[in-house]
Scaffold this motif. Sequence first.
Motif, short mmCIF file in Angstrom:
data_model
loop_
_atom_site.label_atom_id
_atom_site.label_comp_id
_atom_site.label_asym_id
_atom_site.label_seq_id
_atom_site.Cartn_x
_atom_site.Cartn_y
_atom_site.Cartn_z
N GLU A 31 0.84 -1.21 0.00
CA GLU A 31 0.00 0.00 0.00
C GLU A 31 0.87 1.26 0.00
OE1 GLU A 31 -3.25 2.65 0.20
OE2 GLU A 31 -3.12 0.56 -0.42
N GLY A 32 1.96 1.24 0.76
CA GLY A 32 2.87 2.39 0.80
C GLY A 32 3.51 2.67 -0.56
N ILE A 33 3.85 1.62 -1.27
CA ILE A 33 4.40 1.77 -2.63
C ILE A 33 3.34 2.36 -3.54
CG2 ILE A 33 5.23 0.50 -4.65
CD1 ILE A 33 6.58 -1.46 -2.57
N SER A 34 2.12 1.85 -3.43
CA SER A 34 1.01 2.38 -4.23
C SER A 34 0.75 3.85 -3.91
CB SER A 34 -0.25 1.55 -3.97
OG SER A 34 -1.35 2.08 -4.66
N GLN A 35 0.80 4.21 -2.63
CA GLN A 35 0.63 5.61 -2.23
C GLN A 35 1.71 6.49 -2.84
OE1 GLN A 35 0.82 5.04 2.01
NE2 GLN A 35 -1.40 4.93 2.24
N ALA A 36 2.94 6.02 -2.85
CA ALA A 36 4.04 6.78 -3.45
C ALA A 36 3.84 6.94 -4.95
CB ALA A 36 5.38 6.12 -3.15
N GLU A 37 3.29 5.92 -5.59
CA GLU A 37 3.01 6.01 -7.03
C GLU A 37 1.92 7.03 -7.32
OE1 GLU A 37 4.34 1.44 -8.20
OE2 GLU A 37 2.23 1.86 -7.75
N VAL A 38 0.90 7.07 -6.48
CA VAL A 38 -0.16 8.08 -6.62
C VAL A 38 0.43 9.48 -6.41
CG1 VAL A 38 -2.30 8.97 -5.59
CG2 VAL A 38 -2.04 6.51 -6.04
N LEU A 39 1.29 9.62 -5.42
CA LEU A 39 1.96 10.89 -5.18
C LEU A 39 2.78 11.30 -6.40
CD1 LEU A 39 2.73 13.20 -3.24
CD2 LEU A 39 4.50 11.69 -2.30
N ARG A 40 3.54 10.36 -6.95
CA ARG A 40 4.32 10.62 -8.17
C ARG A 40 3.42 11.13 -9.29
NH1 ARG A 40 5.68 5.30 -10.52
NH2 ARG A 40 3.50 5.54 -11.09
N ASP A 41 2.30 10.46 -9.50
CA ASP A 41 1.39 10.85 -10.58
C ASP A 41 0.78 12.23 -10.33
OD1 ASP A 41 2.02 8.40 -11.69
OD2 ASP A 41 0.11 7.45 -11.13
N SER A 42 0.51 12.57 -9.07
CA SER A 42 -0.07 13.88 -8.77
C SER A 42 0.95 15.00 -8.97
CB SER A 42 -0.62 13.90 -7.34
OG SER A 42 0.43 13.90 -6.40
N LEU A 43 2.23 14.66 -8.95
CA LEU A 43 3.29 15.67 -9.12
C LEU A 43 3.81 15.76 -10.55
CD1 LEU A 43 5.30 14.98 -5.85
CD2 LEU A 43 4.20 17.14 -6.47
N LYS A 44 3.31 14.93 -11.45
CA LYS A 44 3.84 14.87 -12.83
C LYS A 44 3.83 16.21 -13.54
CE LYS A 44 3.62 10.11 -14.20
NZ LYS A 44 3.00 9.08 -15.00
N ARG A 45 2.79 16.98 -13.34
CA ARG A 45 2.66 18.25 -14.07
C ARG A 45 3.32 19.43 -13.34
NH1 ARG A 45 -2.10 15.56 -15.32
NH2 ARG A 45 -2.49 15.39 -17.56
N ILE A 46 3.91 19.15 -12.20
CA ILE A 46 4.57 20.21 -11.43
C ILE A 46 6.05 20.20 -11.75
CG2 ILE A 46 5.12 21.03 -9.10
CD1 ILE A 46 2.41 19.74 -8.26
N PRO A 47 6.57 21.31 -12.27
CA PRO A 47 7.99 21.36 -12.63
C PRO A 47 8.89 21.54 -11.40
CG PRO A 47 6.93 23.45 -13.14
CD PRO A 47 5.85 22.53 -12.61
N LEU A 48 9.24 20.44 -10.79
CA LEU A 48 10.11 20.48 -9.61
C LEU A 48 11.54 20.79 -10.02
CD1 LEU A 48 8.84 17.25 -7.79
CD2 LEU A 48 8.30 19.62 -7.18
N ASP A 49 12.24 21.53 -9.18
CA ASP A 49 13.66 21.82 -9.41
C ASP A 49 14.57 20.87 -8.65
OD1 ASP A 49 13.39 24.20 -11.07
OD2 ASP A 49 12.55 25.14 -9.28
N ALA A 50 14.09 20.35 -7.52
CA ALA A 50 14.93 19.48 -6.69
C ALA A 50 14.07 18.75 -5.67
CB ALA A 50 16.00 20.32 -5.97
N VAL A 51 14.68 17.72 -5.08
CA VAL A 51 14.05 16.93 -4.03
C VAL A 51 15.01 16.86 -2.85
CG1 VAL A 51 13.14 14.66 -3.40
CG2 VAL A 51 12.77 15.54 -5.70
N VAL A 52 14.46 17.03 -1.66
CA VAL A 52 15.20 16.84 -0.42
C VAL A 52 14.38 15.84 0.39
CG1 VAL A 52 16.04 17.91 1.70
CG2 VAL A 52 16.11 19.19 -0.44
N SER A 53 15.05 14.85 0.96
CA SER A 53 14.32 13.89 1.77
C SER A 53 15.09 13.56 3.03
CB SER A 53 14.04 12.60 0.98
OG SER A 53 15.21 11.81 0.86
N SER A 54 14.37 12.98 3.98
CA SER A 54 15.01 12.39 5.14
C SER A 54 15.98 11.33 4.63
CB SER A 54 13.94 11.74 6.02
OG SER A 54 14.50 10.81 6.91
N ASP A 55 17.02 11.07 5.40
CA ASP A 55 17.99 10.05 5.02
C ASP A 55 17.59 8.65 5.51
OD1 ASP A 55 18.41 10.51 7.72
OD2 ASP A 55 20.58 10.69 7.56
N LEU A 56 16.37 8.51 6.02
CA LEU A 56 15.88 7.20 6.44
C LEU A 56 15.22 6.49 5.26
CD1 LEU A 56 14.49 8.15 9.96
CD2 LEU A 56 16.68 7.05 9.40
#
Length: 171
Positions: A31-56
Amino acid sequence: MISLYLARHGQTEENIARIFQGHLPGRLTVEGISQAEVLRDSLKRIPLDAVVSSDLKRCMDTAEIVMEGRELPWETTSLLREIDWGSWTGLRIKEVDLHHIPADVETEEMLYQRAGCFLDYIKANYEGKTLLAVGHGLINRAVQARIQGVTLQHLRSVPKMDNAELRLFML
């Protein structure tokens, strides 16, 4: 100005088991992988410049899924780590006395200060950018509180984020 898209990692096995994950790596569920895929799809049209994430691991796994098909600069930081549960790390929530928190648990004040350090860092390094930050429930709550001017005393009034939830803030 910075457009900050703040996201929480996808659901983990530890979330399901109601375990204090803290600085444990965490394992995304199906389910968590599926949620991340939905998040990815919702961000497709947003021109991101960079990603910062927790190191966990749970955040890094979520960020990798979200970035599929994109060539984006990505950095990890301990500033976005979840609260450190100290000796409670790995224990089930029902196994502890919530009225007697051990001295080795990171305090809300420490978390709130760390959230401020994260915001200072991105303001110094991402001005004029559209940034995705992938973090955890409690650190994201503290980041949101700092952005909105919510004091430490009212931190718990900030709405919790669901797994893979996304919120936009203009800094």
